[in-house]
Design a protein around this motif. Structure first.
Motif, PDB file in Angstrom:
ATOM      1  N   GLU A 265       0.734  -1.221  -0.180  1.00  0.00           N
ATOM      2  CA  GLU A 265      -0.082   0.018  -0.024  1.00  0.00           C
ATOM      3  C   GLU A 265       0.806   1.355   0.092  1.00  0.00           C
ATOM      4  O   GLU A 265       1.611   1.277   0.845  1.00  0.00           O
TER       5      GLU A 265
ATOM      6  N   ALA B 282     -10.389 -10.310   5.910  1.00  0.00           N
ATOM      7  CA  ALA B 282      -9.662  -9.606   5.412  1.00  0.00           C
ATOM      8  C   ALA B 282      -8.724 -10.194   4.409  1.00  0.00           C
ATOM      9  O   ALA B 282      -8.385  -9.633   3.463  1.00  0.00           O
ATOM     10  N   GLN B 283      -8.460 -11.393   4.765  1.00  0.00           N
ATOM     11  CA  GLN B 283      -7.791 -12.357   3.898  1.00  0.00           C
ATOM     12  C   GLN B 283      -8.461 -12.667   2.437  1.00  0.00           C
ATOM     13  O   GLN B 283      -7.700 -12.510   1.279  1.00  0.00           O
TER      14      GLN B 283
ATOM     15  N   GLU C 209     -10.774 -10.843   1.334  1.00  0.00           N
ATOM     16  CA  GLU C 209     -10.833  -9.208   0.764  1.00  0.00           C
ATOM     17  C   GLU C 209      -9.767  -8.772  -0.129  1.00  0.00           C
ATOM     18  O   GLU C 209      -9.890  -8.510  -1.141  1.00  0.00           O
ATOM     19  N   THR C 210      -8.664  -9.345   0.293  1.00  0.00           N
ATOM     20  CA  THR C 210      -7.605  -8.810  -0.413  1.00  0.00           C
ATOM     21  C   THR C 210      -6.738  -9.968  -1.011  1.00  0.00           C
ATOM     22  O   THR C 210      -6.024  -9.649  -2.082  1.00  0.00           O
ATOM     23  N   ALA C 211      -6.948 -11.282  -0.918  1.00  0.00           N
ATOM     24  CA  ALA C 211      -6.214 -12.239  -1.710  1.00  0.00           C
ATOM     25  C   ALA C 211      -6.998 -13.487  -1.840  1.00  0.00           C
ATOM     26  O   ALA C 211      -6.459 -14.447  -1.626  1.00  0.00           O
TER      27      ALA C 211
ATOM     28  N   GLY D 245      -7.568  -9.551  -4.632  1.00  0.00           N
ATOM     29  CA  GLY D 245      -8.929  -9.674  -3.928  1.00  0.00           C
ATOM     30  C   GLY D 245      -9.652  -8.436  -4.489  1.00  0.00           C
ATOM     31  O   GLY D 245      -9.450  -7.963  -5.675  1.00  0.00           O
TER      32      GLY D 245
ATOM     33  N   THR E 148     -10.093  -5.725  -3.068  1.00  0.00           N
ATOM     34  CA  THR E 148      -9.308  -4.274  -2.955  1.00  0.00           C
ATOM     35  C   THR E 148      -7.931  -4.872  -2.430  1.00  0.00           C
ATOM     36  O   THR E 148      -7.633  -5.897  -2.373  1.00  0.00           O
ATOM     37  N   GLY E 149      -7.062  -3.839  -2.220  1.00  0.00           N
ATOM     38  CA  GLY E 149      -5.786  -4.022  -1.617  1.00  0.00           C
ATOM     39  C   GLY E 149      -4.744  -4.341  -2.502  1.00  0.00           C
ATOM     40  O   GLY E 149      -4.917  -4.829  -3.682  1.00  0.00           O
TER      41      GLY E 149
ATOM     42  N   THR F 142      -1.899  -6.583  -4.718  1.00  0.00           N
ATOM     43  CA  THR F 142      -1.850  -7.801  -5.192  1.00  0.00           C
ATOM     44  C   THR F 142      -0.581  -8.491  -5.295  1.00  0.00           C
ATOM     45  O   THR F 142       0.469  -7.933  -4.630  1.00  0.00           O
TER      46      THR F 142
END
Lengths: 364, 364, 364
Positions: free
Chosen positions: A32, A314-315, A317-319, A347, A349-350, A352
């Motif tokens: 980020e 969260a996991q 959402e991003t991956a 995911g 968002t976030g 990659t």
């Protein structure tokens, strides 16, 4: 491959085999608000030793598999034991196996580890499958003798995973799996269609499992709960298709934990432990470009229930998604192969992640 | 020695072998302002299992070596893997090996572990050599086909040592080694001249290495850096001479780390991490008194750069020198031998150390 | 059972064997002022690999035993080494063995691990016996050539137990054992009378040991002392009787530690470390109901010296006694057997414990 010795009367046989995997991994992890961070690692990914055979009569079989790679050990255990079982196969419709081995749940996890057409299993498997456990299995690979069209597995396991010591609250893992191969028997326990099957072959399987009072966050793997135990329900649908060098593997996985969380006290502090509920699917395919060269592709995706573990949310959402391609050179089939693949993990968002891997997998 | 099985067509062969070492050590450690402190320990120093052979054709070789002694494991790892490699040897001038094995740097470290003429390697080796790592090697033991006069090794390794998992900053270890044997080929990969070579034999080798961005304090071993990585340059010159029961091994080692130190923060506290720069040499010799009995002697000495790690400076100051003598009874050559040695370890100042060791080394 | 290869000249032979144990345990632990708590566990209890044979001549024997079960490892060690030894047996009256192996003390502990007639050894053994250690043994199983009537063992061991590294204060473990078999030789190194011996056979043994300056609380096992070392004196009397399917094993064990305790400082705090002095006995018997089925019974009891470790006093007070029964199905003798047993563990006061175990023990 492997040493085999057998007694003259056929009552005993034993085989020693080995396998190892060397892997180079290059990772580009998005960060980020900063440049992507590239790292690399090279490893003896695993070394396996097998001792297998039969005792007393050809239908009383045993298998021992030890895994010696640096990452093969459970945290806190020095035991290299993967598979340790005996199986009695005299009855076609009712094989009985006891010991530690793959829980007979979904196809993508239970395909034998030397027979993969990617460098490693799909991302989703690490989260949603059921892993090796200690227990008892009834099964048949040719139920009712219909040329391998029907097969089933019924299993009763401890539910806490492999190499567990220490007493646990009673509560087992129950598993049932059924599969049909409508066009006849074939080996769906290995990926790819290296033989270029002259006729199409299909396997469709369904499986369900209930893990009562487990103390591990991913049902049979992951963090050990300390506040209390959780119940998990599992379901899977999977299919394998092979024809003329083309192979397809697809499956969907579902896991539901209850309760959602438990509140308690850890080291004198209030704490909350969550179960992890979610589902997902994967599709992967390969095509033999020549008798030794295969191109492959894969997509897999995870979903999470909105009231489940925030860390899992969260996991995902991003991956939670992965798309990959690969190229395999089967110098001696799956027994000596060089594999390269590339995966893009992302995911909604976030940051990659790019993953480039090269691997030599050799059995002897 | 060992089990060997081979397929009738010569395409496959496999051998299982074992080796173990039992050792009794008596140590008299000098203590500043007090009596010398005597301690003793007896150990199964190591147990090794080997699985080696060839697959597909005689030029595609593999070796697996597992080490099970209590001291053979890296801190934090339960993996017993020492050697895991495959090598393709069809081209005399360009053998290709990939896997985990000895970095082909100095002679004193890479002599095979069953072939030593002292109970253990010289003190200096533990500090200044390059140890096993995962990588790729090009080599020839008879470059250009001149009866073994020329040999070379070129290596590319991860640089962080054996059984490492976890991504690291890109940055490899590059190694080159060249050796000449002007009077013809002989086995300089084993110590002692048990065969009493009828003609003198000599090997002279030079090696250089560059370990880019390593995270370990002794380049491929030792404490893991957490603040940042360091670059290390290495050089070695070595020689082996054997004739009529006399054997001499001598080598000089050099290591230069940069930067000298890094300042940073560890657990919220300011901290400084040092590289270790120094050099040293060793000379050891043996003479076969009878066909089974050998007397040996050794001297080795370490130096440290004055702006290097203060801990290394202190170590060299008090224990940087070693003089030793030994006696070996080769009951079945190196495959079954009883070894005794005595070493006096000392520095320019500080307490000294006496070391008396007795060892049985057996291969089967 | 096992692979065996031998050289044609008879100078070398080697055998590879394996053994594993799967166990289901149900425990009902009494709780002061609450309901009994029932737990269960299922485990691959152990997996063993053996490599044994002879080198150079048939009288120079070696044995290697590795143990890979999750509970087989010492805390803080990843080494799977159990037995590692060489023995020279050319002299009937003076066999010489060196390495790591069972200290030749009491019979109940040294009976080979594959030859038990209960699921596990008696409770008392874990407390009072001497366990594997590294050392040297002189022995004869047929002293003076009187058809196996006389046997002896003299041993000198490190005294700190197996797989110990790190220097220790000099101070060895001395052991002597003598046994007579007045009615002639028989195998008392295995439990049960599966052969239904046609004539009665008896073994009576006595053993004594002195463990000087050990740093472990149970002499060769248990917690490591940090304040200082203790001396332990040990004694044992044991007997084995077998006749027509009946087998009886009885023994008494005694251990005396001195001093009773040491006061010192651990991590800056005053601390007291205790030795553990006590005695006890066990009686167990089995009878072959059929050629494959055996019923067994057992009783064992511990006592503690009143000025010994308060923790040992509490342990003996609440769980110092055990009564058990069992049933064994020897499908292939001890090489493939199914064992079930029940034990009731209790003391003079406090909560009691029920233990139900089912086990498969297979050698191959």
């Amino acid at each position: 491959k492997g040493f085999t010795v057998a007694s003259e009367d056929g009552k005993y046989s034993a085989t020693i085999r080995g396998r190892f995997q060397m892997r180079e991994t290059v990772t580009g992890q998005g960060v980020e608000g900063a440049d992507r961070r590239w790292t690399q690692e090279q490893q003896i990914r695993t070394v396996r030793l097998f001792l297998q055979g039969h005792v007393l009569n050809p239908d009383l079989k045993y298998t021992l598999q030890l895994a010696f790679g640096g990452n093969d050990f459970e945290a806190g255990s020095s035991s290299p034991l993967f598979d340790v079982w005996v199986e009695y196969t005299a009855l076609r419709d009712l094989n009985l196996r006891v010991g530690q081995f793959f829980v007979p749940f979904d196809r993508a996890r239970t395909i034998r580890e030397s027979g993969l057409q990617f460098v490693d299993r799909p991302l989703i498997i690490g989260e949603l499958t059921l892993d090796r456990d200690m227990g008892l299995m009834l099964s048949s690979n040719d139920f009712l003798g219909k040329d391998g069209v029907l097969s089933y597995n019924l299993g009763f396991f401890g539910g806490e995973g492999r190499n567990r010591f220490g007493a646990s609250t009673p509560g087992l893992l129950y598993v049932a799996r059924f599969a049909v191969r409508p066009f006849g028997a074939f080996d769906d326990d290995v990926e790819g269609d290296l033989q270029r099957l002259p006729k199409p072959r299909l396997m469709v399987g369904v499986a369900g499992a209930y893990n009562q009072k487990t103390n591990r966050q991913r049902s049979t793997t992951g963090t050990t709960f300390v506040i209390g135990t959780f119940d998990y329900a599992h379901a899977a649908v999977d299919t394998v298709f092979k024809y003329n060098g083309l192979s397809v593997l697809a499956e969907a996985l579902y896991r539901d934990g209850s309760p959602n969380f438990r509140d308690g006290t850890v080291n004198g502090q209030p704490a909350r432990e969550w179960s992890r509920s979610g589902w997902g699917y994967l599709v992967q395919a390969g095509y033999m470009l020549t008798s030794k060269l295969e191109a492959t592709g894969r997509f897999d995706l995870q979903k999470v229930r909105s009231d489940s573990d925030p860390a899992l949310i969260a996991q995902v959402e991003t991956a939670g998604r992965e798309v990959g391609v690969g190229l395999n050179a089967y110098l001696n089939g799956h027994a000596f192969k060089i594999q390269g693949d590339y995966a893009y993990q992302f995911g909604r968002t976030g940051p990659t992640r790019h993953l480039v891997r090269l691997q030599l997998d050799a059995s002897f």
